[in-house]
Design an enzyme around this catalytic site. Structure first.
Site, PDB file in Angstrom:
ATOM      1  CB  SER A 291      23.138 -19.637  28.109  1.00  0.00           C
ATOM      2  OG  SER A 291      22.153 -18.689  27.789  1.00  0.00           O
ATOM      3  CG  HIS A 292      19.529 -20.560  25.180  1.00  0.00           C
ATOM      4  ND1 HIS A 292      20.482 -19.580  25.188  1.00  0.00           N
ATOM      5  CD2 HIS A 292      19.401 -20.944  23.881  1.00  0.00           C
ATOM      6  CE1 HIS A 292      20.909 -19.373  23.944  1.00  0.00           C
ATOM      7  NE2 HIS A 292      20.269 -20.187  23.143  1.00  0.00           N
TER       8      HIS A 292
ATOM      9  CG  ASP B 127      18.440 -17.744  29.527  1.00  0.00           C
ATOM     10  OD1 ASP B 127      18.254 -16.955  30.468  1.00  0.00           O
ATOM     11  OD2 ASP B 127      19.537 -17.856  28.956  1.00  0.00           O
TER      12      ASP B 127
ATOM     13  CD  GLU C 107      23.582 -10.454  23.659  1.00  0.00           C
ATOM     14  OE1 GLU C 107      24.699 -10.164  23.194  1.00  0.00           O
ATOM     15  OE2 GLU C 107      23.413 -11.345  24.509  1.00  0.00           O
TER      16      GLU C 107
END
Length: 550
Positions: free
Chosen positions: A147-148, A305, A392
């Site tokens: 992910s990021h 991202d 989220e």
């Protein structure tokens, strides 16, 4: 939060990861399965780690890939496996190692045409597209991404035939098998050389990009964006969707500018995040400093991202919108501009997301489906259309198509970004202005998450927090209304605690991927009230950590 002096500034050369050294560590180091940090561990978003710390290297990938092959065989999943990667340096060797195992096991693998990077939502979309109408021969997928996370990290995530993140029963099974392979020195892991795997009869090419891009008009009103001619800016942050945005603009006739097309595994073009690390987080005002600086050049701008499953929205009126703010606006807009959605379609949120969402949902007469942290909890609702929008607090979201049918069952950073353009085009006001209106009706909350170091033992204690450990009856001067250890939407354990009063709440839980714990807090009465909530939350957590786990 202790702000690093480098936060928001261009990355200093001294911060850049040594890519040759990182790749060497990936191949050369062997994890010690007797050490907990070096074992395979699936958190909320798959197995993550760094080759420098011996927590993400070739042995991990070989072991997990073989475990996935065994899981597929056990579950009779014999359709193609959609395999994709992001732009992190470790993603390329990890994909090669995974392919060697998958091909040796006779798995039909779908690789991106031209070895293109593949966003997480494109993998989920491909799985669902293939499985539509099928009962047997179902497809699944692997997304190679942390992910990021910083450039030295790697990540490996499995998506079963429902297209979403694997649930705990699946990841637990895969994790146990993978660790058994590590302990045995990879005994039982099948593998063939990469060149042979690449040219195996079971290895195929798939056009992820156009398959995804050509369907976008079924989930976002691309016509109104085109007709409005509003100028849009996008920063892919050097991520997996970097080559998707120009085809999107061309296919739909959008006035869109990609402000940075650079792909560099050091991510040297980033500005440094709050803690002095390079992190491709589109919700961070420090990582997003460059795009924020361009806000007046565009009617609306956005970023995603590294695997393009999270979004960041930059408006002229408010700059970078906090994720909770944009989620609230998206919900407020979508449920009034999607006439074909089911009248009973609910709003899905994680319980650490803003209570502003609760108030907006109530105003719209929509049911709220509140779940623990983790996108996996939304998968079934997105599949059957009982959830219209899910989100989220960490800027992950997805929503159903214009006709109410499923789009993706994993986070999709691109459609919320394009939705911001749709909102601006139709409403002739940007999402920042719309959120300002919402605060006049529902209140103006302040929200903050605090992260603090925690050992695995302390995380285990926090995971077992109970209502009985809350000895106070008031939270920052207000009577406590609820103390939750299970989520209201699905009664699943939240792996921590949430305490709520009329005007504020806090939640405490350990991270699923890092050695930290998190305290989320929100107040509708201002910053001073928020600080009181945080202080009282900290006392409860500190008291719990002082008691050994039984």
């Amino acid at each position: 939060m202790n702000l690093d002096t480098r936060a928001g500034k261009p990355a200093d050369p001294a911060l850049l990861v040594n890519i040759p050294k990182l790749i060497t560590s990936f191949y050369a180091e062997i994890p010690d399965a007797s050490l907990l940090p070096q074992r395979v561990s699936f958190g909320t978003s798959g197995h993550r780690g760094s080759a420098f710390e011996n927590t993400f290297n070739e042995w991990h990938i070989l072991a997990i890939s073989q475990a996935i092959c065994l899981y597929r065989k056990q579950q009779k999943i014999n359709g193609p496996l959609f395999l994709g990667m992001d732009t992190h340096a470790l993603s390329v060797p990890a994909l090669a190692s995974a392919l060697e195992v998958l091909a040796a096991n006779g798995v039909e693998v779908m690789l991106a045409e031209g070895d293109e990077y593949t966003p997480t939502p494109a993998i989920s979309f491909a799985i669902l597209t293939y499985n539509r109408g099928r009962k047997t021969g179902l497809a699944d997928g692997i997304v190679i991404t942390p992910s990021h996370n910083p450039p030295h990290d790697g990540g490996f995530k499995y998506n079963p035939p429902n297209g979403g993140p694997a649930e705990a029963s699946i990841t637990g099974w895969i994790e146990a098998k993978a660790n058994a392979f590590l302990q045995s020195g990879l005994k039982g892991v099948k593998r063939i050389p990469f060149e042979k795997a690449l040219h195996a009869s079971t290895t195929h090419r798939y056009d992820y990009l156009n398959t995804y891009v050509n369907e976008l008009a079924h989930v976002v009103d691309m016509d109104i964006i085109r007709e409005s001619k509003i100028n849009l800016g996008v920063d892919p942050l050097g991520g997996a969707g970097v080559h998707y945005w120009e085809p999107i603009a061309e296919r739909y006739g959008l006035n869109l500018t990609v402000v940075n097309e650079t792909v560099d595994p050091t991510f040297r073009f980033m500005t440094v995040d709050w803690d002095g690390q390079i992190r491709m987080d589109p919700s961070s005002p420090y990582a997003m400093r460059r795009l924020i600086g361009l806000k007046d050049q565009f009617k609306i701008a956005f970023a995603c991202d590294t695997d393009h499953d999270r979004h960041g929205i930059v408006t002229r009126s408010a700059g970078l919108m906090p994720p909770n703010h944009y989620l609230s606006v998206a919900i407020f807009y979508l449920f009034q501009h999607r006439p074909s959605w089911r009248t009973g379609a609910a709003v899905g949120k994680t319980l650490v997301s803003s209570a502003m969402i609760d108030r907006v949902a109530a105003k719209l007469g929509r049911k709220l489906y509140e779940v623990p942290v983790g996108f996996k909890w939304f998968v079934d609702g997105l599949l059957d259309g009982s959830l219209g929008f899910v989100g989220e607090e960490s800027a992950g979201a997805s929503f159903v198509r214009l006709d109410g049918s499923v789009w993706t069952t994993d986070k999709d950073g691109m459609i919320p970004a394009l939705l911001a353009a749709e909102i601006t085009a139709r409403m002739e006001r940007d999402p920042g202005e719309i959120y300002s209106d919402l605060t006049k009706e529902f209140g103006d909350p302040v929200y903050e998450r605090i992260d603090a170091p925690a050992t695995p033992e302390q995380k285990a204690v926090l995971k077992q927090l109970s209502a009985e450990q809350v000895k106070i009856t008031e939270l920052a001067g207000e009577k406590i209304q609820t103390i939750l250890t299970e989520a209201p939407g699905n009664s699943a354990s939240i792996g921590g605690l949430k305490v709520a009063a009329k005007s504020g709440w806090f939640a405490a839980r350990p991270s699923g991927t890092e050695d930290i714990y998190k305290i989320y807090a929100e107040s509708f009465l201002g910053v001073d009230h928020l600080k009181r909530i945080q202080e009282e939350a900290q006392i409860i957590v500190n008291t719990a950590l002082a008691v050994p786990l039984k």
